[in-house]
Design an enzyme around this catalytic site. Sequence first.
Site, PDB file in Angstrom:
ATOM      1  N   ASN A  89       0.855  -1.188   0.000  1.00  0.00           N
ATOM      2  CA  ASN A  89       0.000   0.000   0.000  1.00  0.00           C
ATOM      3  C   ASN A  89       0.891   1.237   0.000  1.00  0.00           C
ATOM      4  O   ASN A  89       1.483   1.588   1.028  1.00  0.00           O
ATOM      5  CB  ASN A  89      -0.905  -0.015   1.233  1.00  0.00           C
ATOM      6  N   LYS A 103      -0.007   4.263  -0.330  1.00  0.00           N
ATOM      7  CA  LYS A 103      -0.705   5.387   0.300  1.00  0.00           C
ATOM      8  C   LYS A 103      -0.535   6.657  -0.536  1.00  0.00           C
ATOM      9  O   LYS A 103      -0.485   6.590  -1.755  1.00  0.00           O
ATOM     10  CB  LYS A 103      -0.250   5.552   1.750  1.00  0.00           C
ATOM     11  N   HIS A 110      -9.528   0.380   5.255  1.00  0.00           N
ATOM     12  CA  HIS A 110      -8.261   0.707   5.920  1.00  0.00           C
ATOM     13  C   HIS A 110      -8.521   1.688   7.059  1.00  0.00           C
ATOM     14  O   HIS A 110      -9.409   2.545   6.979  1.00  0.00           O
ATOM     15  CB  HIS A 110      -7.287   1.312   4.912  1.00  0.00           C
ATOM     16  N   GLU A 165      -7.120   4.270   8.046  1.00  0.00           N
ATOM     17  CA  GLU A 165      -7.038   5.691   7.708  1.00  0.00           C
ATOM     18  C   GLU A 165      -8.317   6.174   7.037  1.00  0.00           C
ATOM     19  O   GLU A 165      -8.687   7.341   7.166  1.00  0.00           O
ATOM     20  CB  GLU A 165      -5.808   5.935   6.831  1.00  0.00           C
ATOM     21  N   GLU A 220      -5.006  -5.336  10.633  1.00  0.00           N
ATOM     22  CA  GLU A 220      -4.027  -4.271  10.855  1.00  0.00           C
ATOM     23  C   GLU A 220      -4.361  -3.539  12.156  1.00  0.00           C
ATOM     24  O   GLU A 220      -5.212  -2.647  12.169  1.00  0.00           O
ATOM     25  CB  GLU A 220      -4.046  -3.275   9.692  1.00  0.00           C
ATOM     26  N   GLY A 274       2.505   2.280  10.893  1.00  0.00           N
ATOM     27  CA  GLY A 274       3.396   3.420  10.751  1.00  0.00           C
ATOM     28  C   GLY A 274       4.029   3.886  12.045  1.00  0.00           C
ATOM     29  O   GLY A 274       4.671   4.937  12.076  1.00  0.00           O
ATOM     30  N   SER A 307       3.545  -2.072  10.323  1.00  0.00           N
ATOM     31  CA  SER A 307       5.003  -1.913  10.431  1.00  0.00           C
ATOM     32  C   SER A 307       5.762  -3.189  10.063  1.00  0.00           C
ATOM     33  O   SER A 307       6.806  -3.492  10.645  1.00  0.00           O
ATOM     34  CB  SER A 307       5.389  -1.437  11.832  1.00  0.00           C
TER      35      SER A 307
END
Length: 330
Positions: A86, A88, A170, A172, A240, A246, A286
């Site tokens: 991904n 992003k 996701h 986000e 996730e 991240g 990560s």
Amino acid sequence: MAVVSTSLASQLSGPKSAISSSSSCPPSQFSGLRRSSLNLKLDQSQCLSSSFFKQVDSHLRLSAGRRPCRGVVTMGASGKFFVGGNWKCNGTKDAISKLVADLNSAKMEADVDVVVSPPFVYIDQVKSSLTDRIEISAQNSWVGKGGAFTGEISVEQLKDIGCKWVILGHSERRHVIGEDDQFIGKKAAYALSQDLKVIACIGEKLEEREAGKTFDVCFQHMKAFADNIPSWDGVVIAYEPVWAIGTGKVATPQQAQEVHVAVRDWLKKNVSEEVASKTRIIYGGSVNGSNCAELAKQEDIDGFLVGGASLKGPEFATIVNSVTSKKVAA
């Protein structure tokens, strides 16, 4: 304005599965990260020592994971190992040209499905220059057919430029953009109805994990997908944990395995044993070239969804090749 509202409302309604609201796993059975008496696979009672709570860092506590008693680690699902990248909201034309060149020259194990997800504006560039060995995914799609929806991208448009997959749900999109569970479930249903395969993301925030609600949150996300999609063919589930995306924090292999096996058990109980057996459940959070091999050894980790490390061609190839860890002694 009324026309747009009507159109939007019609697209927010979608197919329902036969699963009723009462079919979800009751919180009392599988609350947070506490074990239950559910009949999880692998004959846990013979393979495990007692479960202990240990500290990941000053904020994160998880119960100790299960250890398989066999000597060789295998896939939890029946399909190929799966690794998605991904990208992003990263990259420029030049940077992506360099990344594509690195991916084209990388040696990757053959028995892995590999997918990358560029920003929308670079999908065509990547599709026209990337090896056919790697498929293309979008990072999002609209909930129905295109039209007067400024800023959105339709499934039909994604297919037109060569996308085979889309990432939906996701964290986000959930927690920054504000998409809710049912909206995400309906997006997945529409994508699948148009033969675009789905990487369906689930996962808990830090405060939810600290409150012992990891399984409750993941099962809630799963139920929203199950309530909407007619078939699990073409779906890969990506677990996730939001606290690991991240941040540099990674769930230990045993901690990730514990959630993966719980999600697979949820599928068995709420969808079907066949779907539980064949649906791939991948880990994201990560993941990098240093930790992927140990994570890959876990039976129910069927691959990875990779963020930052997917922007580095050689490291991404290392993660793809971690499939070899499934073939060695535990």
